[in-house]
Design an enzyme around this catalytic site. Structure first.
Site, PDB file in Angstrom:
ATOM      1  N   ASN A 175       0.863  -1.176   0.000  1.00  0.00           N
ATOM      2  CA  ASN A 175       0.000   0.000   0.000  1.00  0.00           C
ATOM      3  C   ASN A 175       0.898   1.224   0.000  1.00  0.00           C
ATOM      4  OD1 ASN A 175      -1.815   2.044   0.456  1.00  0.00           O
ATOM      5  ND2 ASN A 175      -2.266   1.480   2.578  1.00  0.00           N
ATOM      6  N   LYS A 188       0.089   4.264  -0.340  1.00  0.00           N
ATOM      7  CA  LYS A 188      -0.555   5.462   0.224  1.00  0.00           C
ATOM      8  C   LYS A 188      -0.336   6.658  -0.722  1.00  0.00           C
ATOM      9  CE  LYS A 188       0.222   3.511   4.727  1.00  0.00           C
ATOM     10  NZ  LYS A 188       0.059   3.673   6.155  1.00  0.00           N
ATOM     11  N   HIS A 203      -9.553   1.319   4.541  1.00  0.00           N
ATOM     12  CA  HIS A 203      -8.302   1.486   5.292  1.00  0.00           C
ATOM     13  C   HIS A 203      -8.561   2.455   6.461  1.00  0.00           C
ATOM     14  CE1 HIS A 203      -4.197   2.656   6.264  1.00  0.00           C
ATOM     15  NE2 HIS A 203      -3.806   1.553   5.646  1.00  0.00           N
ATOM     16  N   GLU A 224      -6.946   4.839   7.586  1.00  0.00           N
ATOM     17  CA  GLU A 224      -6.691   6.251   7.288  1.00  0.00           C
ATOM     18  C   GLU A 224      -7.884   6.859   6.561  1.00  0.00           C
ATOM     19  OE1 GLU A 224      -2.927   5.692   5.354  1.00  0.00           O
ATOM     20  OE2 GLU A 224      -2.034   5.148   7.283  1.00  0.00           O
ATOM     21  N   GLU A 277      -5.571  -4.811  10.353  1.00  0.00           N
ATOM     22  CA  GLU A 277      -4.545  -3.786  10.542  1.00  0.00           C
ATOM     23  C   GLU A 277      -4.785  -3.051  11.856  1.00  0.00           C
ATOM     24  OE1 GLU A 277      -2.584  -2.698   6.602  1.00  0.00           O
ATOM     25  OE2 GLU A 277      -4.261  -1.355   6.858  1.00  0.00           O
ATOM     26  N   GLY A 283       2.356   2.276  10.574  1.00  0.00           N
ATOM     27  CA  GLY A 283       3.298   3.373  10.405  1.00  0.00           C
ATOM     28  C   GLY A 283       3.979   3.794  11.692  1.00  0.00           C
ATOM     29  N   SER A 287       3.268  -2.253  10.127  1.00  0.00           N
ATOM     30  CA  SER A 287       4.739  -2.271  10.269  1.00  0.00           C
ATOM     31  C   SER A 287       5.352  -3.628   9.951  1.00  0.00           C
ATOM     32  CB  SER A 287       5.156  -1.792  11.663  1.00  0.00           C
ATOM     33  OG  SER A 287       4.720  -0.469  11.883  1.00  0.00           O
TER      34      SER A 287
HETATM   35  C1  PEP Z   1      -0.862   0.198   5.900  1.00  0.00           C
HETATM   36  O1  PEP Z   1      -1.080   1.389   5.925  1.00  0.00           O
HETATM   37  O2  PEP Z   1      -1.612  -0.536   5.256  1.00  0.00           O
HETATM   38  C2  PEP Z   1       0.294  -0.307   6.635  1.00  0.00           C
HETATM   39  C3  PEP Z   1       0.269  -1.537   7.051  1.00  0.00           C
HETATM   40  O3  PEP Z   1       1.340   0.569   6.845  1.00  0.00           O
HETATM   41  P1  PEP Z   1       2.746   0.243   7.546  1.00  0.00           P
HETATM   42  O4  PEP Z   1       3.250  -1.054   6.988  1.00  0.00           O
HETATM   43  O5  PEP Z   1       3.621   1.398   7.205  1.00  0.00           O
HETATM   44  O6  PEP Z   1       2.487   0.121   9.017  1.00  0.00           O
END
Ligand code: PEP
Length: 256
Positions: free
Chosen positions: A9, A11, A96, A98, A168, A174, A214
């Site tokens: 992803n 973003k 997601h 976000e 998630e 992040g 992460s």
């Molecule tokens: C995401 O936003 O889908 C995600 C998992 O981000 P990150 O791997 O940076 O935590």
């Protein structure tokens, strides 16, 4: 054993020029020869078509990060399912955290978007996950059950089998924090049982449940090694070709 899906992803990163550089790096890292693993990248809208063209001679698939549930019309700034299909997308991320936090995405709009994606033959990657406060309060299992039950409302078992779920935990996105392999497995098993209650055991088994938060080369092996973890949705580590390719390689080894 299920076939892993390793999804990036991106973003709001990588316009066409940066996307070309990242994809070139991915090709150099030989990620396209990951025969035993499905690989997906989800660039921003403006980089979708060029990514599809760029990857035409590989097995890497391209997905979007959002869509609108209407077909067309006066929805300034939005993109429809048929537009994504026309651009060559096979997948679309929906709900997601976000988008839920900053753009007013709700369980109801997630459900509408999932239905629209399926009707256009796009595979929805349906995201769910709790905040740290919700986990501390012990509400995390109920919360994701509510999110998933709403996202799948009105879907037949056959349709459900054409979806992917991504767990998630928001506190791990992040932040560098990662759910422990035990926490991930516990939640994935819970999600599997929620899906089994909505449908049946076979359907629940057939739906891939990705972990996101992460994930990176240093923790991918133990996370992907969990029984109910069928892949990863990867943000930060998907923006570097070598680290994304390394996660793919780890998945490939675990598949052997
Ligand atoms: C995401 O936003 O889908 C995600 C998992 O981000 P990150 O791997 O940076 O935590």
């Amino acid at each position: 054993m299920r076939r892993f899906l390793i999804a990036g992803n991106w973003k709001m990163n990588c316009g066409p020029a940066d996307a070309a550089e990242l994809l070139e790096g991915l090709k150099e890292n030989k990620a396209e020869v990951a025969d035993e693993v499905d690989v997906l990248v989800c660039p921003p809208f403006v980089s979708l078509s060029m990514s599809v063209n760029y990857l035409h001679d590989t097995d890497i698939q391209v997905g979007a990060q959002n869509l609108h549930f209407e077909d067309n019309g006066a929805y300034t700034g939005e993109v429809s399912a048929s537009m994504l299909v026309e651009a060559g997308c096979a997948y679309v991320i929906i709900g997601h955290s976000e988008r839920r936090e900053y753009f007013g995405e709700t369980d109801e709009t997630v459900n509408k978007k999932v239905k629209k994606a399926l009707s256009a033959d796009l595979v929805p990657v349906i995201c769910c996950g709790e905040t740290l406060d919700q986990r501390k309060a012990g509400d995390h299992f109920d919360l994701v059950k509510t999110q998933i039950t709403a996202a799948f409302a009105g879907l037949s078992a056959d349709e459900a089998l054409d979806t992917v779920v991504a767990y998630e935990p928001i506190w791990a996105i992040g932040t560098g924090e990662t759910a422990s392999p035990e926490q991930a497995q516990e939640m994935h098993a819970h999600l599997r049982s929620v899906l089994a209650d909505l449908y049946d055991e076979d359907t629940a088994e057939g739906i891939r449940i990705l972990y996101g938060g992460s994930m990176k080369p240093g923790n991918a092996e133990e996370l992907l090694g969990q029984k109910d973890v069928d892949g990863g949705l990867i943000g930060g580590a998907s923006l570097k070709a070598d680290s994304f390719a390394e996660v793919i390689t780890i998945a490939e080894k675990l598949s052997a």
